[in-house]
Enzyme design. Structure first.
Site, PDB file in Angstrom:
ATOM      1  N   CYS A  50      -9.347   2.148 -12.197  1.00 12.36           N
ATOM      2  CA  CYS A  50      -9.052   1.242 -11.085  1.00 12.36           C
ATOM      3  C   CYS A  50      -8.144   0.134 -11.595  1.00 12.36           C
ATOM      4  O   CYS A  50      -8.474  -0.550 -12.562  1.00 12.36           O
ATOM      5  CB  CYS A  50     -10.349   0.654 -10.536  1.00 12.36           C
ATOM      6  SG  CYS A  50     -10.070  -0.661  -9.320  1.00 12.36           S
ATOM      7  N   ASP A  57     -12.299   5.620 -12.308  1.00 18.26           N
ATOM      8  CA  ASP A  57     -12.389   6.305 -11.017  1.00 18.26           C
ATOM      9  C   ASP A  57     -12.590   7.775 -11.328  1.00 18.26           C
ATOM     10  O   ASP A  57     -11.858   8.343 -12.145  1.00 18.26           O
ATOM     11  CB  ASP A  57     -11.090   6.153 -10.211  1.00 18.26           C
ATOM     12  CG  ASP A  57     -10.974   4.815  -9.518  1.00 18.26           C
ATOM     13  OD1 ASP A  57     -12.015   4.227  -9.186  1.00 18.26           O
ATOM     14  OD2 ASP A  57      -9.834   4.367  -9.312  1.00 18.26           O
ATOM     15  N   GLU A  73       1.067  26.936 -16.980  1.00 18.72           N
ATOM     16  CA  GLU A  73       0.242  27.288 -18.130  1.00 18.72           C
ATOM     17  C   GLU A  73      -0.900  26.278 -18.150  1.00 18.72           C
ATOM     18  O   GLU A  73      -0.674  25.068 -18.141  1.00 18.72           O
ATOM     19  CB  GLU A  73       1.093  27.212 -19.414  1.00 18.72           C
ATOM     20  CG  GLU A  73       0.401  27.745 -20.646  1.00 18.72           C
ATOM     21  CD  GLU A  73      -0.540  26.756 -21.264  1.00 18.72           C
ATOM     22  OE1 GLU A  73      -1.615  27.195 -21.708  1.00 18.72           O
ATOM     23  OE2 GLU A  73      -0.229  25.543 -21.298  1.00 18.72           O
ATOM     24  N   LEU A  74      -2.144  26.765 -18.134  1.00 19.03           N
ATOM     25  CA  LEU A  74      -3.301  25.906 -17.901  1.00 19.03           C
ATOM     26  C   LEU A  74      -3.595  24.879 -18.994  1.00 19.03           C
ATOM     27  O   LEU A  74      -3.993  23.760 -18.683  1.00 19.03           O
ATOM     28  CB  LEU A  74      -4.548  26.745 -17.646  1.00 19.03           C
ATOM     29  CG  LEU A  74      -4.600  27.394 -16.270  1.00 19.03           C
ATOM     30  CD1 LEU A  74      -5.858  28.235 -16.124  1.00 19.03           C
ATOM     31  CD2 LEU A  74      -4.538  26.354 -15.173  1.00 19.03           C
ATOM     32  N   HIS A  91      -5.339   5.760  -6.096  1.00 22.84           N
ATOM     33  CA  HIS A  91      -5.592   7.162  -5.739  1.00 22.84           C
ATOM     34  C   HIS A  91      -4.355   7.796  -5.103  1.00 22.84           C
ATOM     35  O   HIS A  91      -3.993   8.933  -5.411  1.00 22.84           O
ATOM     36  CB  HIS A  91      -6.755   7.269  -4.755  1.00 22.84           C
ATOM     37  CG  HIS A  91      -8.049   6.760  -5.285  1.00 22.84           C
ATOM     38  ND1 HIS A  91      -9.058   6.348  -4.446  1.00 22.84           N
ATOM     39  CD2 HIS A  91      -8.517   6.592  -6.541  1.00 22.84           C
ATOM     40  CE1 HIS A  91     -10.093   5.962  -5.157  1.00 22.84           C
ATOM     41  NE2 HIS A  91      -9.785   6.092  -6.441  1.00 22.84           N
ATOM     42  N   GLU A  92      -3.728   7.065  -4.205  1.00 23.61           N
ATOM     43  CA  GLU A  92      -2.551   7.580  -3.501  1.00 23.61           C
ATOM     44  C   GLU A  92      -1.421   7.883  -4.470  1.00 23.61           C
ATOM     45  O   GLU A  92      -0.702   8.876  -4.317  1.00 23.61           O
ATOM     46  CB  GLU A  92      -2.068   6.550  -2.457  1.00 23.61           C
ATOM     47  CG  GLU A  92      -3.063   6.260  -1.359  1.00 23.61           C
ATOM     48  CD  GLU A  92      -4.142   5.229  -1.708  1.00 23.61           C
ATOM     49  OE1 GLU A  92      -4.916   4.877  -0.801  1.00 23.61           O
ATOM     50  OE2 GLU A  92      -4.223   4.775  -2.883  1.00 23.61           O
TER      51      GLU A  92
END
Length: 134
Positions: A50, A57, A73-74, A91-92
């Site tokens: 935050c 968060d 690729e993970l 967050h946005e």
């Protein structure tokens, strides 16, 4: 006539996010290019900070995409998300930054990012953004 500023004490404190250098996202060649199929990922342990309180968060990031010629690729994608762990970010801005970075990395036909954040201060936040290739 002066430009109207928001009433937020955060004015100009997130301006650097679009240009923030995140870890590179690796990809591999889609050997089924030309076939339209969907790939979905969930990162259920996403954390950032935050920007006001400095507290973590917690949330989940969901990714859905239709690849063109490249697939994510993970391992590099996991490392990408770990980079957010100590970043003060709204967050946005997480969802918008992630979508733009992912589109830049693999140029998909379609991509959706959803940030589903845990309740904080009695508020549940879900942020969505979609990209559709032209």
């Amino acid at each position: 006539m002066s430009e109207k500023k928001s009433a937020s004490s955060y004015e100009d404190k997130q301006d650097h996010i679009p240009d923030w250098k995140t870890p590179s996202i690796e990809w591999f060649e889609n050997i089924y290019a030309g076939k339209e199929y969907t790939i979905e990922f969930t990162f259920p342990e996403f954390t950032a900070v935050c920007p006001k309180t400095g507290l973590p968060d917690f949330g989940s990031i969901f990714i859905e995409y239709i690849p063109r010629s490249r697939c994510f690729e993970l391992k590099s994608l996991k490392e990408y998300f770990l980079a957010y762990r100590n970043v003060g970010i709204f967050h946005e801005n997480v969802v918008n930054k992630v979508l733009e970075d992912l589109v830049k990395a693999v140029d998909p036909l379609y991509l959706k990012v959803v940030g589903d954040y845990n309740v904080r201060g009695g508020v549940k936040t879900i942020v969505r953004r979609e990209y559709k290739s032209k």
